[in-house]
Motif scaffolding. Structure first.
Motif, PDB file in Angstrom:
ATOM      1  N   ARG A   1       4.630 -23.828 -60.305  1.00  0.00           N
ATOM      2  CA  ARG A   1       4.858 -25.264 -60.391  1.00  0.00           C
ATOM      3  C   ARG A   1       4.875 -25.901 -58.988  1.00  0.00           C
TER       4      ARG A   1
ATOM      5  N   ARG B   1       2.222 -28.723 -57.638  1.00  0.00           N
ATOM      6  CA  ARG B   1       2.667 -30.034 -57.185  1.00  0.00           C
ATOM      7  C   ARG B   1       2.130 -30.330 -55.780  1.00  0.00           C
TER       8      ARG B   1
ATOM      9  N   ASP C   1      -0.297 -33.416 -54.638  1.00  0.00           N
ATOM     10  CA  ASP C   1       0.028 -34.362 -53.563  1.00  0.00           C
ATOM     11  C   ASP C   1      -1.126 -34.468 -52.579  1.00  0.00           C
TER      12      ASP C   1
END
Lengths: 572, 111
Positions: free
Chosen positions: B48, B52, B56
């Protein structure tokens, strides 16, 4: 009572926990949680290859277990055997079977049945918005407590076992190299693991040969403990901000492997050495500063008997990876059994690892002298007798292991704390940058640690308070579970009775500590304790209100009526 | 890793492309499975976090590509213009993530 052999203790304990898994968890799976292999779990429903990934249950258990097990199930029992081995033994075994297993399994199930939402979100759903805020408060306190308590634990170990200094800090270098070997040089993982573990044990040998002690009178007007604590917080602050692949990920991995190696070593040595338990079954001559066994035993040992923190892991990550609902029994319940075994190992090491009752009484001469250093000392004696390792080396191995567990928790917790602070900032409408949030986290934990005196000697006042917060969280989660079960019209006493017990002990313990802290004039912890008492009372009230509402309200239908084709798992 | 003994020799003597298609047998398969399990054990807890971070990065890149349309002068617009068709597919997810109900670009509406 004749002093029993530790092997008998180990066999009875393991047998109880296995019976718990094979009998009690089966009952829970069939009658209470009513697991349904047909139910489409969130990992399938929302499969995205990131958060929601159907995972093999053995691998998932491995993650779950290594995420929940740390230094806490060692520290708690190592302190609590001061009341004798029997109370600690009973609380760990019965707690694991009837509470921890049920709680971890239950929170996993509850989350799976609610789209993989976390316990925090579920408290919003089942108790309301106040429940959700309450959850944030408790988590904030819990993480703060973890940071302070673990920094004290590590610094005590580094002072008590100077041989562990080189492997402790050297392990960071090993972890960084492991990360590089995997991502940059793309080595085979089995080779990397083997090299990493060998390097770690090489460092242990090196550290054992060259122990490093800070000068006893300290430096800069600080004691050695204080210096280590400062270094630890600087480290955890930096580590929590580095990209995770550089340090945290490889270190978690090596630690996970190390956890299994460690459990194997301890139980193997007990099997071979079969030392006699020298500690009394019930200690009728406890040191003068020891608090009353009820309720303090039940908060001194939290992890290993029941721990609210597990619910965060169960509902945070494990529930999103559960392949079939029926796997929840193995992953959740057996994860608690793994931690119970670690706690049992700590009980054996601290009660059977010494030569005689007199010697045992000498080391357990005060409530604050218990803890991991004694686990290391006693465990080293058993390793020495069972595996023939030199005493000093065995102590270095165990100390390094305990420190690595605690240090992992320390920097992961710093990271989590940063997120919590940023979240609180968001609610208040302020954007807090990463560096500032990390600084706030570290400074808060630092202040809490040093409120216990510059030598951090009051760490043992902190520990029971940490346990209290942890149990409070467990009580909150069990309340949510009970509400869910009442709404479904299922048998709920297996959850409600432990919830009542845990909440009662939490409030009782918090009140007892309130008096102690008031007398000690420790105003910071006194204030925190007041918050805990208020939060616990609040949980109790909300619990009664929502349970009554659920009792009167309409019942949710069961799977055979409610499950649509869409919610079923189609096996391809 | 292709195992030992007669089976392993036969495997090694095959042309490379074919060798890769056939799953290895015996201890080699065991080794491979252990490696896979270990890798999952290594990767999964941080999946995870990585996803992420990647997202970004992608968001930042998207902003660079679209900077001109967003009113930020872009000296490398010649280069980023070429990337537009490539980025169009990912446009919808991006503007939803940025809290924009509709695409910010006039000429390119996706929803």
């Amino acid at each position: 009572m004749d002093a029993p052999n530790s092997l008998v203790l180990a066999v009875i304990g393991v047998a109880m926990m296995l019976a718990g898994y094979f009998l009690y968890s089966k009952f829970l799976a069939k009658r209470v949680y009513k697991l349904n292999a047909e139910f489409k779990t969130p990992s399938h429903q929302f499969e995205d290859g990131v958060d929601y990934v159907p995972t093999n249950r053995y691998i998932l258990w491995g993650h779950h277990f290594t995420s929940v097990a740390g230094a806490a199930p060692i520290v708690g029992p190592a302190v609590a055997v001061i009341w004798g081995w029997l109370p600690a033994f009973l609380w760990v075994t019965l707690g694991t079977v009837f509470m921890a297993g049920m709680h971890d399994f239950g929170t996993l199930w509850a989350s799976v049945r609610n789209k993989g939402k976390s316990m925090g979100a579920l408290s919003g759903t089942y108790i309301g918005n106040r429940g959700r805020n309450l959850f944030l408060v408790v988590i904030f306190l819990l993480i703060l407590m973890v940071l302070a308590a673990f920094a004290v634990v590590i610094s005590n170990l580094l002072v008590a076992q100077p041989g562990a200094v080189i492997p402790t800090w050297g392990a960071l270098v090993v972890a960084v190299l492991v990360g590089q070997a995997i991502y940059r040089f793309k080595w085979n993982l089995i080779v990397v693991t083997a090299v990493g573990v060998i390097a770690l044990y090489g460092l242990i040998l090196l550290g054992n040969a060259y122990p490093i002690s800070l000068p006893e009178e300290g430096a800069f007007g600080l004691t050695p403990n204080a210096i280590w604590i400062i270094l630890l917080f600087i480290y955890s602050g930096i580590a929590s901000m580095l990209p995770v692949w550089v340090l945290l990920q490889p270190r978690d991995f090596i630690n996970g492997v190390q956890l299994f190696v460690g459990l194997g070593i301890i139980y193997g040595a007990v099997l071979l050495a079969t030392p006699t338990v020298v500690a009394p079954a019930v200690n009728d001559a406890v040191p003068a500063d020891t608090p009353s066994i009820v309720p303090l035993l039940f908060v001194t040992i939290a992890c290993g008997a029941i721990s609210g923190f597990h619910g965060i892991v169960s509902s945070g990550t494990s529930s999103k990876q559960l392949n079939k609902e029926t796997d929840a029994r193995f992953v959740g319940y057996f994860g608690a059994v793994g931690e119970g075994l670690l706690a049992l190992g700590a009980i054996i090491a601290t009660t059977a690892g010494f030569q005689s009752l007199t010697q045992w009484r000498e080391v357990y001469d005060s409530f604050s002298s218990g803890g991991v250093p004694l686990f290391v000392e006693g465990g080293a004696n058993i390793l020495n007798a069972g595996l023939g390792l030199p005493q000093g080396l065995a102590a270095t191995i165990l100390a390094t292991m305990a420190i690595l567990f605690a240090a992992t928790t320390l920097d992961t917790a710093t990271r989590l704390k940063r997120f919590v602070i940023q979240e609180i900032g968001q609610i208040a409408g302020v954007k807090i940058p990463t560096l500032a949030a990390t600084l706030i986290a570290v400074v808060l934990a630092f202040a809490l640690t040093f409120s216990q005196g510059a030598d951090a000697s009051g760490g043992m006042r902190l520990w029971p308070l940490f346990g209290t917060t942890n149990q409070l969280l467990a009580g909150l989660s069990l309340t949510i579970l009970t509400v869910m079960l009442i709404r479904k019209g299922r048998p709920f006493l297996p959850v409600l009775l432990p919830a009542v017990f845990v909440l009662f002990m939490t409030i009782y313990a918090a009140l007892v500590q309130l008096v102690d802290l008031f007398q000690a004039g420790d105003w910071l912890l006194f204030t925190i304790d007041i918050v805990i008492v208020v939060a616990a009372t609040w949980v109790l009230l909300e619990a009664v209100i929502s349970m009554l509402a659920a009792w009167k309200g309409p019942k949710d239908p069961e799977d055979d009526v409610a499950l649509t084709e869409d919610q079923k798992l189609t096996t391809t | 890793m292709h195992g030992f003994g007669r089976e392993g020799r036969r495997r090694r003597n095959r042309p490379k492309a074919e060798r890769d298609l056939v799953p290895p047998a015996g201890p080699a398969r065991w080794f491979q499975r252990a490696e896979r399990g270990l890798r999952e054990f290594y990767v999964a807890p941080y999946r995870r976090v990585f996803a992420r971070a990647k997202r970004d990065e992608e968001d930042l890149f998207m902003m660079l590509v679209l900077s001109e349309a967003l009113g930020v002068p872009n000296p490398a617009s010649g280069a980023t213009l070429e990337l537009l068709p490539e980025m169009l597919d990912r446009m919808h997810d991006w503007h939803i993530r940025q809290g924009l109900d509709r695409s910010p670009m006039d000429g390119m509406q996706c929803c």
